[in-house]
Design an enzyme around this catalytic site. Sequence first.
Site, PDB file in Angstrom:
ATOM      1  N   ASN A  27      51.665  30.706  22.995  1.00 24.07           N
ATOM      2  CA  ASN A  27      53.108  30.724  22.717  1.00 24.07           C
ATOM      3  C   ASN A  27      53.260  30.906  21.211  1.00 24.07           C
ATOM      4  OD1 ASN A  27      55.833  30.268  22.384  1.00 24.07           O
ATOM      5  ND2 ASN A  27      55.725  28.055  22.769  1.00 24.07           N
ATOM      6  N   LYS A  74      55.842  31.164  19.588  1.00 26.06           N
ATOM      7  CA  LYS A  74      57.111  30.584  19.119  1.00 26.06           C
ATOM      8  C   LYS A  74      57.843  31.598  18.229  1.00 26.06           C
ATOM      9  CE  LYS A  74      55.007  26.026  19.080  1.00 26.06           C
ATOM     10  NZ  LYS A  74      55.497  24.682  19.348  1.00 26.06           N
ATOM     11  N   HIS A 131      60.770  25.305  27.934  1.00 29.62           N
ATOM     12  CA  HIS A 131      59.961  24.742  26.843  1.00 29.62           C
ATOM     13  C   HIS A 131      60.755  23.601  26.199  1.00 29.62           C
ATOM     14  CE1 HIS A 131      57.791  24.330  23.075  1.00 29.62           C
ATOM     15  NE2 HIS A 131      56.778  24.942  23.667  1.00 29.62           N
ATOM     16  N   GLU A 165      61.284  22.816  23.279  1.00 28.75           N
ATOM     17  CA  GLU A 165      62.128  23.208  22.143  1.00 28.75           C
ATOM     18  C   GLU A 165      63.439  23.818  22.627  1.00 28.75           C
ATOM     19  OE1 GLU A 165      59.042  25.421  20.133  1.00 28.75           O
ATOM     20  OE2 GLU A 165      57.988  23.537  19.788  1.00 28.75           O
ATOM     21  N   GLU A 205      53.578  19.542  29.040  1.00 29.46           N
ATOM     22  CA  GLU A 205      53.508  19.512  27.586  1.00 29.46           C
ATOM     23  C   GLU A 205      54.226  18.271  27.065  1.00 29.46           C
ATOM     24  OE1 GLU A 205      52.879  23.643  25.780  1.00 29.46           O
ATOM     25  OE2 GLU A 205      55.012  23.409  26.105  1.00 29.46           O
ATOM     26  N   GLY A 248      52.838  20.524  18.492  1.00 28.14           N
ATOM     27  CA  GLY A 248      52.908  20.844  17.071  1.00 28.14           C
ATOM     28  C   GLY A 248      52.687  19.657  16.153  1.00 28.14           C
ATOM     29  N   SER A 295      49.076  20.669  21.087  1.00 27.98           N
ATOM     30  CA  SER A 295      48.012  20.640  20.063  1.00 27.98           C
ATOM     31  C   SER A 295      46.627  20.919  20.643  1.00 27.98           C
ATOM     32  CB  SER A 295      48.037  19.303  19.318  1.00 27.98           C
ATOM     33  OG  SER A 295      49.268  19.128  18.649  1.00 27.98           O
TER      34      SER A 295
END
Length: 262
Positions: free
Chosen positions: A18, A20, A108, A110, A179, A185, A221
């Site tokens: 990904n 991003k 996701h 985010e 996730e 991150g 991560s």
Amino acid sequence: MTSANSATAARPRLVLGNWKMHGNLADNARLLSQLHAVAAADGTLSARCAIGVCVPFPYLAQVAAALADSPVSWGAQDVSVHEQGAYTGEVSGTMLRDFGCRWALVGHSERRMYHGESDQLVAEKAQAALKAGLTPVVCVGETLQDREAGNTLAVIERQLAPVLALGAESLGKMVLAYEPVWAIGTGLTATPEQAQEVHSAIRVALSGLGAPQVQVLYGGSVKAANAATLFTMPDIDGALVGGASLVAEEFWRIAAAETATV
Ligand code: PEP
């Protein structure tokens, strides 16, 4: 949703990157040519592990051209619930198919966090992706607050409920990704046991619906250094990789680490 152990079954391995909101034409060109080079140097890996990258919309044409003759597939990081029309800023599944996309990330954390995407909307996006012939990669995960309150499995169950309601046939054409938000991150990774507990609960739910073969990826991560241990877990079928997918060699080593345990 229970967390009973589920039997190990042979499911194909999958590692997805990904990107991003990273990249530009010049940096992407370098990364894509490095991906080509590592793929060529390890010609057998792709037969043991499917590999793909989910990239920002504007670079789909660049990525499609660069990866067309490679074993690496590509996709997007979101998809509209709408097929076409007056939806400014939205990108439909059929548009993604025009650029040869195979994957569409949906839900996701985010997007859930910064764009207010609800569990129901995420399920509708998964359905829209399926309708367009894409494989939705449905992301779920708890916050640190949820985990510390002992609510991890309840949160995953809530997030997945409208997706599971789509039924076995639809689920069979999807990929799920666990996730934990606190691991994305941050450099913090769930221990293999923490991840397996959630993956196992998801597997039990999928099995109960007649869809035990759905691939469930772990994300948060993931690096070459921790991938192999995560991949020893019976219900972890691969990885969704953010930061480390921007470094071709590291990304490839994650995929290779996975297959080392098969
Ligand atoms: C992600 O963006 O889905 C992700 C897992 O990011 P990272 O690997 O950087 O934690």
